[in-house]
Design a protein around this motif. Structure first.
Motif, PDB file in Angstrom:
ATOM      1  N   GLN A  25       0.831  -1.203   0.000  1.00 38.30           N
ATOM      2  CA  GLN A  25       0.000   0.000   0.000  1.00 38.30           C
ATOM      3  C   GLN A  25       0.867   1.255   0.000  1.00 38.30           C
TER       4      GLN A  25
ATOM      5  N   HIS B 136       1.685   6.585  -6.910  1.00 33.65           N
ATOM      6  CA  HIS B 136       0.406   7.200  -7.294  1.00 33.65           C
ATOM      7  C   HIS B 136      -0.403   6.285  -8.214  1.00 33.65           C
ATOM      8  N   ILE B 137      -0.468   5.016  -7.816  1.00 31.91           N
ATOM      9  CA  ILE B 137      -1.309   4.055  -8.513  1.00 31.91           C
ATOM     10  C   ILE B 137      -2.133   3.313  -7.469  1.00 31.91           C
ATOM     11  N   GLN B 138      -3.188   2.642  -7.897  1.00 33.97           N
ATOM     12  CA  GLN B 138      -4.030   1.894  -6.974  1.00 33.97           C
ATOM     13  C   GLN B 138      -3.346   0.582  -6.562  1.00 33.97           C
ATOM     14  N   PRO B 139      -3.576   0.112  -5.322  1.00 33.11           N
ATOM     15  CA  PRO B 139      -2.986  -1.166  -4.887  1.00 33.11           C
ATOM     16  C   PRO B 139      -3.343  -2.318  -5.810  1.00 33.11           C
ATOM     17  N   GLU B 140      -4.575  -2.309  -6.329  1.00 38.82           N
ATOM     18  CA  GLU B 140      -4.991  -3.375  -7.248  1.00 38.82           C
ATOM     19  C   GLU B 140      -4.169  -3.329  -8.536  1.00 38.82           C
ATOM     20  N   THR B 141      -3.849  -2.131  -8.983  1.00 37.89           N
ATOM     21  CA  THR B 141      -3.035  -1.978 -10.187  1.00 37.89           C
ATOM     22  C   THR B 141      -1.627  -2.500  -9.944  1.00 37.89           C
TER      23      THR B 141
ATOM     24  N   SER C  49       2.218   1.731  -3.504  1.00 40.79           N
ATOM     25  CA  SER C  49       1.162   2.283  -4.358  1.00 40.79           C
ATOM     26  C   SER C  49       1.028   3.783  -4.149  1.00 40.79           C
TER      27      SER C  49
END
Length: 221
Positions: A171, A178-183, A174
């Motif tokens: 996390q 600056h990206i989503q954890p899922e990404t 991420s």
């Protein structure tokens, strides 16, 4: 630890003689900071040249919604200060600096440093090298924020700072990129499928460095 010993631990001062180190110590102070304390805020003006002796610093900005925008980390044995002029006595701060570990800094009176060293062409080239490295670091940040897609961002961090990547929680990575954890999870799985990396006990190991660098090479660099 004496100030002279602290100065000798920083590679920037390796070319100085014992006498010059003594002179440097006369215009310097060593200061300890606890984790989570702030060294300076954006738009502050300082009169001291700062080096990180021990610990870790997060450099970041704050957007109009009060969100932290991570820029980069400063590691021990590095200059902290951001200089735009060698003639101005004040050092303007373009971002915020926060200690993420208990840390120690070396603080040098910048005006006296100019008078005693730079005016005599001592450490001038060494300082220019550091400033060029910081310029390159800024170029990397621009690429990361404006040019790289999510895959390139992750590959670049793995290539440049694998130790920090494995040290942080996913996390936190991420947030930094600056990206989503899922990404981030999808990108890592893709790199594993491509046999570019492998992940054991949550730690990433690079197994095909050439393939990894090709992911971001030529994209704004």
């Amino acid at each position: 630890m004496r100030i002279q010993e602290t100065i000798s631990k920083i590679s920037f001062f390796n070319s100085l003689s014992d006498e010059q180190i003594d002179e440097m110590s006369s215009i310097s102070n060593v200061i300890n900071y606890p984790k989570d304390s702030i060294l300076y805020y954006e738009s502050d003006s300082l009169n001291n040249l700062l080096f990180l002796v021990k610990g870790l610093i997060k450099i970041y900005k704050v957007d109009k919604f009060d969100n932290d925008i991570f820029l980069y980390h400063i590691y021990e044995n590095s200059m902290i200060s951001e200089l735009i002029s060698l003639r101005n006595d004040e050092i303007y701060c373009f971002s915020n600096a926060e200690f993420t570990e208990d840390s120690t800094i070396l603080s040098i009176d910048f005006k006296k440093f100019q008078e005693l060293f730079l005016s005599k062409n001592i450490l001038t080239m060494d300082l220019m090298e550091i400033l060029l490295e910081k310029t390159h670091q800024l170029q990397c940040i621009v690429n990361r924020e404006l040019v790289f897609d999510a895959t390139a961002k992750v590959a670049f961090m793995l290539n440049q700072d694998l130790e920090m990547f494995n040290k942080l929680k996913r996390q936190e990575v991420s947030f930094m990129l600056h990206i989503q954890p899922e990404t981030l999870s999808r990108v890592l799985k893709r790199l594993v499928r491509n046999e570019t990396i492998e992940i054991e006990s949550g730690k990433v190991k690079i197994i095909n460095k050439e393939e990894l660098t090709s992911t971001f090479r030529g994209v704004g660099v």
